[in-house]
Design a protein around this motif. Structure first.
Motif, PDB file in Angstrom:
ATOM      1  N   PHE A 161       3.276   7.034 -11.530  1.00 17.74           N
ATOM      2  CA  PHE A 161       3.621   6.309 -12.787  1.00 17.74           C
ATOM      3  C   PHE A 161       2.195   5.852 -13.476  1.00 17.74           C
ATOM      4  N   TYR A 162       1.407   5.688 -12.558  1.00 16.82           N
ATOM      5  CA  TYR A 162      -0.060   5.209 -13.068  1.00 16.82           C
ATOM      6  C   TYR A 162      -1.186   6.053 -12.364  1.00 16.82           C
ATOM      7  N   HIS A 163      -1.033   7.402 -12.763  1.00 20.44           N
ATOM      8  CA  HIS A 163      -2.093   8.334 -12.348  1.00 20.44           C
ATOM      9  C   HIS A 163      -3.531   7.730 -12.530  1.00 20.44           C
ATOM     10  N   HIS A 164      -3.900   7.895 -13.518  1.00 17.14           N
ATOM     11  CA  HIS A 164      -5.299   7.662 -13.785  1.00 17.14           C
ATOM     12  C   HIS A 164      -5.967   6.437 -13.260  1.00 17.14           C
ATOM     13  N   PHE A 165      -4.971   5.266 -13.091  1.00 15.79           N
ATOM     14  CA  PHE A 165      -5.422   3.863 -12.570  1.00 15.79           C
ATOM     15  C   PHE A 165      -5.660   4.284 -11.314  1.00 15.79           C
ATOM     16  N   TRP A 166      -4.595   4.935 -10.655  1.00 14.30           N
ATOM     17  CA  TRP A 166      -4.443   5.076  -8.996  1.00 14.30           C
ATOM     18  C   TRP A 166      -5.747   5.881  -8.769  1.00 14.30           C
ATOM     19  N   GLU A 167      -5.995   7.019  -9.587  1.00 10.98           N
ATOM     20  CA  GLU A 167      -6.963   7.888  -9.119  1.00 10.98           C
ATOM     21  C   GLU A 167      -8.549   6.987  -8.910  1.00 10.98           C
ATOM     22  N   ARG A 168      -8.571   6.170 -10.082  1.00  9.23           N
ATOM     23  CA  ARG A 168      -9.802   5.501 -10.042  1.00  9.23           C
ATOM     24  C   ARG A 168      -9.797   4.606  -9.098  1.00  9.23           C
ATOM     25  N   ASN A 169      -8.703   3.792  -8.879  1.00  6.60           N
ATOM     26  CA  ASN A 169      -8.723   2.780  -8.011  1.00  6.60           C
ATOM     27  C   ASN A 169      -8.216   2.643  -6.646  1.00  6.60           C
ATOM     28  N   TYR A 170      -7.818   3.693  -6.335  1.00  9.85           N
ATOM     29  CA  TYR A 170      -7.141   3.674  -4.768  1.00  9.85           C
ATOM     30  C   TYR A 170      -7.978   3.350  -3.722  1.00  9.85           C
TER      31      TYR A 170
ATOM     32  N   ILE B 283      -8.219  -0.533  -3.922  1.00 10.77           N
ATOM     33  CA  ILE B 283      -6.879  -0.996  -3.362  1.00 10.77           C
ATOM     34  C   ILE B 283      -6.697  -1.068  -1.914  1.00 10.77           C
ATOM     35  N   ALA B 284      -7.023   0.234  -1.413  1.00 16.11           N
ATOM     36  CA  ALA B 284      -6.875   0.244  -0.016  1.00 16.11           C
ATOM     37  C   ALA B 284      -7.679  -0.512   0.695  1.00 16.11           C
ATOM     38  N   LEU B 285      -8.861  -0.900   0.507  1.00 14.10           N
ATOM     39  CA  LEU B 285      -9.848  -1.757   0.868  1.00 14.10           C
ATOM     40  C   LEU B 285      -9.546  -3.165   0.958  1.00 14.10           C
TER      41      LEU B 285
ATOM     42  N   PHE C 204      -6.376   5.870   4.772  1.00 14.72           N
ATOM     43  CA  PHE C 204      -5.833   5.658   5.822  1.00 14.72           C
ATOM     44  C   PHE C 204      -6.924   4.471   6.440  1.00 14.72           C
ATOM     45  N   VAL C 205      -8.030   4.151   5.751  1.00 14.43           N
ATOM     46  CA  VAL C 205      -8.474   3.062   6.425  1.00 14.43           C
ATOM     47  C   VAL C 205      -7.888   1.558   5.848  1.00 14.43           C
ATOM     48  N   GLY C 206      -6.925   1.719   4.912  1.00 17.86           N
ATOM     49  CA  GLY C 206      -6.024   0.802   4.433  1.00 17.86           C
ATOM     50  C   GLY C 206      -4.751   0.645   5.253  1.00 17.86           C
ATOM     51  N   ILE C 207      -4.273   2.058   5.562  1.00 19.31           N
ATOM     52  CA  ILE C 207      -2.985   2.018   6.422  1.00 19.31           C
ATOM     53  C   ILE C 207      -3.339   1.573   7.833  1.00 19.31           C
ATOM     54  N   PHE C 208      -4.474   2.177   8.392  1.00 20.01           N
ATOM     55  CA  PHE C 208      -4.785   1.576   9.721  1.00 20.01           C
ATOM     56  C   PHE C 208      -4.776   0.047   9.828  1.00 20.01           C
ATOM     57  N   ALA C 209      -5.626  -0.350   8.928  1.00 20.35           N
ATOM     58  CA  ALA C 209      -5.836  -1.828   8.869  1.00 20.35           C
ATOM     59  C   ALA C 209      -4.337  -2.604   8.730  1.00 20.35           C
ATOM     60  N   THR C 210      -3.714  -2.254   7.587  1.00 20.29           N
ATOM     61  CA  THR C 210      -2.654  -2.986   7.205  1.00 20.29           C
ATOM     62  C   THR C 210      -1.543  -2.823   8.161  1.00 20.29           C
TER      63      THR C 210
ATOM     64  N   LEU D  14       0.923  -1.357  -0.001  1.00 20.87           N
ATOM     65  CA  LEU D  14       0.052  -0.073  -0.037  1.00 20.87           C
ATOM     66  C   LEU D  14       0.757   1.295  -0.021  1.00 20.87           C
ATOM     67  N   LEU D  15       2.078   1.299   0.906  1.00 23.45           N
ATOM     68  CA  LEU D  15       2.773   2.422   0.743  1.00 23.45           C
ATOM     69  C   LEU D  15       3.506   2.677  -0.440  1.00 23.45           C
ATOM     70  N   LEU D  16       3.966   1.783  -1.293  1.00 27.13           N
ATOM     71  CA  LEU D  16       4.678   1.598  -2.324  1.00 27.13           C
ATOM     72  C   LEU D  16       3.752   2.157  -3.340  1.00 27.13           C
ATOM     73  N   MET D  17       2.349   1.648  -3.410  1.00 32.51           N
ATOM     74  CA  MET D  17       1.323   2.158  -4.264  1.00 32.51           C
ATOM     75  C   MET D  17       1.154   3.625  -4.146  1.00 32.51           C
ATOM     76  N   ILE D  18       0.899   4.210  -2.763  1.00 34.72           N
ATOM     77  CA  ILE D  18       0.491   5.637  -2.803  1.00 34.72           C
ATOM     78  C   ILE D  18       1.867   6.348  -3.152  1.00 34.72           C
ATOM     79  N   ALA D  19       3.115   5.832  -2.957  1.00 36.70           N
ATOM     80  CA  ALA D  19       4.165   6.745  -3.541  1.00 36.70           C
ATOM     81  C   ALA D  19       4.271   6.584  -5.006  1.00 36.70           C
ATOM     82  N   THR D  20       4.052   5.482  -5.646  1.00 38.84           N
ATOM     83  CA  THR D  20       4.157   5.277  -7.052  1.00 38.84           C
ATOM     84  C   THR D  20       3.178   5.456  -7.970  1.00 38.84           C
ATOM     85  N   GLY D  21       1.744   5.442  -7.277  1.00 34.19           N
ATOM     86  CA  GLY D  21       0.522   5.581  -8.009  1.00 34.19           C
ATOM     87  C   GLY D  21       0.589   6.943  -8.774  1.00 34.19           C
ATOM     88  N   PRO D  22       0.267   8.055  -8.107  1.00 29.07           N
ATOM     89  CA  PRO D  22       0.475   9.231  -8.694  1.00 29.07           C
ATOM     90  C   PRO D  22       1.261   9.481  -9.582  1.00 29.07           C
TER      91      PRO D  22
END
Lengths: 121, 462
Positions: free
Chosen positions: B55-64, B67-69, B317-323, B45-53
């Protein structure tokens, strides 16, 4: 063909269909902000946005969105820095900031951005 | 996306399930520690938060949110099925609800306030705004101060704004400023709930807070002085400061008072246990509803108010808190084993480096627990925490300073960092990426300051 000032003065509307926006005047677009996306490259026809000036209007396609009305919420706006066709693009005095409110029934409300709204060129 | 997340979940499940069977072996059910591999969802999750915006901005915007859940669900199901540990989950859920209720209420209430500063932007004015923000973050929290001041700060600088303006705002107002009392930042509030005196933080942190902010402001002043911007001819400034949205100030006051409505502070406040929230959270979430409903629509319009920034924080943060549950439990376990070897300096760096990436509140609590454990004290006994803070203040000082200050190191170090970033991007300001923030600003500016703090305050102390 209306000018931007005529459109603003008479509260004329534009249109939006899906990811396509139609503005009832001719402008060059320098910058667009939609949600948190800042677009300054209009060269691609696959990502970001592109625009096209026709005889009767200017149309913009936002490729990363399918339906604009689903992403631009009540108090949000699509913000543009534009220069009316025919005016000197290199003169900053001709750079205008407008906001597009995505309304229902495909109506696009157009207003000039006042100093209350945050929008940095 | 559904297919992808279910494949990821299955893959992770397979690894963890297999590993858990082998790991449990002779230990049976006594070992309630999570498998170290369970840190993977958090790392992903941390890696995706760091790289999503990036390298794969639109995928991340639509699906974060998905992914977090999805990643959060992996941890939740692991705890439910393999560890049979509902306590950790409910405890984390309660902390999450408390966290998001405070953030959401401050975000919505301050969204109905409009401050206009009609002054010419100068480095000195900016320093004054940042220092003012740092001070009031101790009165209305770092989130409240950030939401209240970020818009007027951008407007003042509209003709010369650069990313560094916002980065220093995140450093000073959204993080470091709020280190002087329990209202400033959630970890200090947790410490207060556990027994540390309300004014203890001011007494012990002010001495580090002042030079840190002065150093930051000096660097900012030098950088900002080199930014000449563009002089707009004929522009006259009235020097006025306009304030609109007074009724939302009342809502802000209600939020701040509600912070103290806790059975641990006021005896007659009923506990709603086993529900994972209390009266405080009900008040805060009511403020979200009423402060939005009764806000001046023109101010909301001018602030371009929308729920997306808080929605983003809520999902991520629901993803961060859980993971992060396994990560925190493993840290707690390790720090108890090696607690006797830990010096204030080690506590400072350990709390700090983890607070830059994890939520700083539980990180603070775990290291406080380890520090107390070193002297045979218990973090769950208020009197012992109080005594510890007076007898061994250097430990509490190290953990508190690190938990608050290091939150400024990344966008995910503290809740308001992300919200400020989102507001700025919507205003058309290009913000640095996750790594850009770290490499261009945090490491060269903050790290040397934090190193000097360590050298002067904690180095060589035992």
């Amino acid at each position: 063909m209306k000018t931007l000032d005529e459109v603003l003065k008479n509260n004329l509307i534009g249109l939006h269909y899906g990811n396509r926006v139609l503005l009832p005047f001719k402008v060059d677009i320098l910058k667009a902000v939609i949600e948190s996306e800042i677009i300054t490259d209009f060269s691609s026809t696959k990502k970001g946005a592109s625009y096209c000036i026709t005889d009767g209007f200017t149309e913009i396609y936002f490729y990363d969105y399918k339906i604009l009305s689903e992403v631009v919420t009540e108090h949000e706006k699509i913000k543009l820095v534009i220069v009316e066709k025919g005016k000197d693009i290199f003169d900053f005095a001709n750079h205008r900031k407008i906001a597009l409110h995505v309304d229902d029934k495909h109506k696009l409300l157009i207003s000039e951005i006042n100093e209350d709204t945050l929008f940095i060129e | 996306m559904k297919k992808l997340s279910s494949k990821i979940s299955f893959f992770l499940f397979f690894i963890f399930f297999a590993n858990n069977i082998f790991a449990s072996g002779s230990e049976g059910t006594e070992n309630l520690l999570p498998n170290p591999f369970m840190v993977l969802p958090f790392a992903i999750l941390l890696l995706m938060i760091a790289t999503g915006p990036l390298f794969y901005h639109h995928f991340w915007e639509r699906n974060y949110p998905k992914i977090a859940l999805a990643l959060g669900s992996v941890t939740v199901i692991y705890y439910l099925i393999f560890l049979n540990d509902t306590h950790s989950l409910v405890h984390t859920l309660a902390e999450y609800i408390s966290f998001i209720a405070l953030l959401a209420s401050l975000f919505v209430a301050s969204g109905g306030i409009l401050i206009k500063v009609d002054k010419k932007s100068t480095p000195m004015l900016n320093v004054m705004i940042l220092l003012f923000g740092a001070v009031i973050s101790n009165i209305i929290g770092t989130t409240g101060a950030s939401m209240l001041l970020i818009r007027p700060y951008i407007k003042v600088n509209r003709d010369r704004i650069k990313a560094y303006h916002i980065v220093f705002f995140i450093f000073a107002v959204s993080n470091i400023g709020g280190a002087l009392d329990p209202i400033g930042d959630p970890p200090l509030f947790l410490g207060f709930l556990r027994g540390i005196g309300f004014f203890w933080f001011f007494e012990h942190i002010f001495v580090v807070w002042v030079p840190t902010l002065l150093a930051l402001m000096t660097i900012f002043y030098i950088i900002d002085s080199r930014n000449k911007g563009e002089e707009k001819p004929g522009v006259e400034y009235t020097g006025k400061i306009e304030f609109r949205g007074g009724k939302n100030v009342i809502f802000l006051a209600i939020i701040l008072l509600s912070v103290f409505i806790d059975p641990g502070i006021i005896k007659w406040v009923p506990s709603l246990t086993p529900l994972p929230f209390g009266i405080r959270e009900i008040i805060m979430l009511s403020v979200v509803y009423f402060s939005y409903k009764y806000a001046d629509k023109k101010i909301l319009e001018a602030n371009e108010f929308n729920f997306e920034p808080i929605r983003e924080v809520a999902f991520l943060f629901v993803g961060i808190f859980a993971t992060m549950i396994p990560a925190l439990q493993l840290i707690e376990h390790e720090s108890k084993i090696y607690g006797h070897e830990l010096t204030p300096g080690i506590f400072y760096w350990a709390t700090g480096s983890l607070s830059a990436l994890l939520d700083n509140a539980p990180t603070f609590l775990n290291f406080l627990s380890a520090a107390l454990g070193k002297y045979g004290m218990d973090v769950d006994v208020k009197q012992q925490v109080y005594d510890f803070s007076l007898t061994y203040p250097i430990y509490v000082q190290a953990i508190s300073i690190a938990a608050v200050f290091f939150g400024a190191m990344t966008y995910i170090g503290n809740g308001p960092n992300f919200m400020v970033k989102s507001i700025c991007e919507r205003a058309g300001i290009k913000m640095p990426s996750f790594f850009g923030f770290l490499i261009k600003y945090s490491i060269p500016i903050l790290l040397p300051i934090f190193f000097i703090i360590w050298l002067l305050v904690f180095y060589g102390k035992v």
